[in-house]
Design a protein around this motif. Structure first.
Motif, short mmCIF file in Angstrom:
data_model
loop_
_atom_site.label_atom_id
_atom_site.label_comp_id
_atom_site.label_asym_id
_atom_site.label_seq_id
_atom_site.Cartn_x
_atom_site.Cartn_y
_atom_site.Cartn_z
N ILE A 94 31.17 80.62 57.77
CA ILE A 94 31.93 80.76 59.16
C ILE A 94 32.91 81.76 59.81
N GLU A 95 33.78 81.62 58.30
CA GLU A 95 35.25 82.07 58.35
C GLU A 95 35.27 83.01 58.02
N LEU A 96 34.49 84.26 57.86
CA LEU A 96 34.19 85.73 57.51
C LEU A 96 33.52 85.96 59.34
N ALA A 97 32.70 85.29 59.49
CA ALA A 97 31.31 85.55 60.75
C ALA A 97 33.26 85.82 61.65
N GLN A 109 29.25 87.01 68.85
CA GLN A 109 28.68 86.01 67.70
C GLN A 109 27.97 87.52 66.76
N ILE A 110 27.94 86.43 65.84
CA ILE A 110 27.31 87.74 64.44
C ILE A 110 26.05 86.23 64.15
N LYS A 111 25.36 87.50 63.55
CA LYS A 111 24.01 87.12 62.36
C LYS A 111 24.55 87.88 60.75
N ALA A 276 25.74 91.87 58.27
CA ALA A 276 25.74 91.42 60.02
C ALA A 276 25.63 92.58 60.63
N ILE A 277 24.81 91.71 61.99
CA ILE A 277 24.84 91.88 63.35
C ILE A 277 25.73 90.91 64.62
N GLY A 315 33.47 89.23 50.94
CA GLY A 315 34.31 89.26 52.00
C GLY A 315 35.37 89.12 52.86
N LEU A 316 35.89 87.87 52.34
CA LEU A 316 37.02 87.20 53.02
C LEU A 316 38.02 87.81 51.96
#
Length: 329
Positions: A94-97, A109-111, A276-277, A315-316
């Motif tokens: 969630i934090e990365l998104a 928004q992210i997927k 990610a998209i 990623g973070l």
């Protein structure tokens, strides 16, 4: 006790030839130059014979901070002791998104998926679901992964007979190739003519905003944005190469052109398996699984390792380093 000698490059290559198709996992080198790497640190790697190399390949690009960056090693090691994947929501994902949304202009928004190939494949499916149209337009020489729609005129042996592309692999059904139109990068006149002729069939135009080593010509990306908006076609930036490299917000920040959807790859996780998209909220809503009950078209992405904890932790850590003052300078 006699110490068993370490296997040499020759022995490892022999074993690879027996166990792996073509004796490769990904990157292809002629046999005379083939190497088997043992470890790496920063900008350098070492092979099984102890030879040291400057690594200009960097894992095909995603190792934007180099090998074994201390911040990534620490984050992944800490997370590995707590679990690697749960197949459900986690604070790290969630934090990365949220951080990607802060960074990328088009991202509401992210997927998450695991590879760039998956990201572009699903982005095209989302575009078809959103528009109700079937065809896409790509550019000759652009690489969008190894799914069937991407492998049309990515590596043509001879120039394509535009807009008809050439399959780059055996096993691609002709029906797939018929849904892909191919244009010439940086030629806005040719592209405009194709879009105008096929506007009612086109779901998306997908491009690398910097195509391999070819920067966009002045006004080209703006022209694509204007044309796609005019005809209700989604513009997709494949930022697997450019994302978090040309700028923290990718090519769309650097060039000032905002697409409808964008795809990102392993640069955002320092080389760990993550992609990610990103896109506008109303388009990404098509991936909401609860909409299936309403009979709406849904492109739900449910990969087992989507946003897995080790990649999200990497990623973070990667993005924390990249957004420090002076990094891009």
């Amino acid at each position: 006790m006699t110490k068993t000698p370490k296997a040499t490059r020759t022995e490892w290559l022999r074993r690879a030839g027996a166990a792996l198709g073509g004796a490769v996992t990904s990157f292809v080198l002629p046999e005379s130059h083939a190497i088997v790497l043992s470890h790496g640190l920063g900008s350098r790697v070492v092979d099984v014979d102890g030879r040291d190399y400057i690594d200009y390949v960097l894992g095909s690009g995603p190792l934007i901070l180099g090998h074994a960056h201390p911040a990534i090693v620490e984050a992944v090691s800490r997370q590995a002791a707590l679990g690697s994947t749960f197949y459900t929501l986690t604070p790290a994902a969630i934090e990365l998104a949220e951080e990607i949304i802060r960074a990328v202009p088009c991202a509401e928004q992210i997927k998450f998926v695991s590879t760039g190939t998956e990201a572009t494949f699903h982005a095209l499916r989302i575009a078809r679901a959103d528009t109700g149209r079937t065809k896409i337009l790509k550019f000759e020489g652009a690489f969008h992964g190894v799914h069937d729609y991407a492998l049309i005129s990515a590596f043509p042996a001879v120039p394509s007979d535009l807009p008809q592309g050439q399959p780059d692999s055996a096993g691609i059904p002709p029906q797939v190739a018929e849904t892909v139109l191919v244009s010439s990068w940086n030629d806005l006149d040719v592209t405009r003519a194709l879009i105008e002729q096929h506007a009612e069939e086109l779901a998306a135009v997908i491009c690398e905003p910097l195509q391999r080593a070819l920067p966009p010509a002045p006004g080209f990306l703006n022209g694509l944005r204007e044309l796609t908006e005019r005809y209700g076609i989604l513009l997709i930036f494949d930022e697997v190469v450019t994302g978090f490299r040309l700028a923290y917000g990718g090519a769309q920040e650097r060039y000032g052109v905002v697409p409808d959807l964008a795809t990102f790859g392993k640069a955002l996780s320092g080389g760990y398996p993550l992609a990610a998209i990103a896109g506008r909220r109303e388009i990404m809503a098509l991936t909401d699984p609860t909409r299936r009950s309403h009979g709406e078209p849904v492109a739900h992405l449910s990969g087992t390792l989507n946003g897995n904890l080790l990649a999200a932790a990497a990623g973070l850590a990667t993005l924390h380093v990249l957004r420090q003052p002076g990094v891009y300078d």
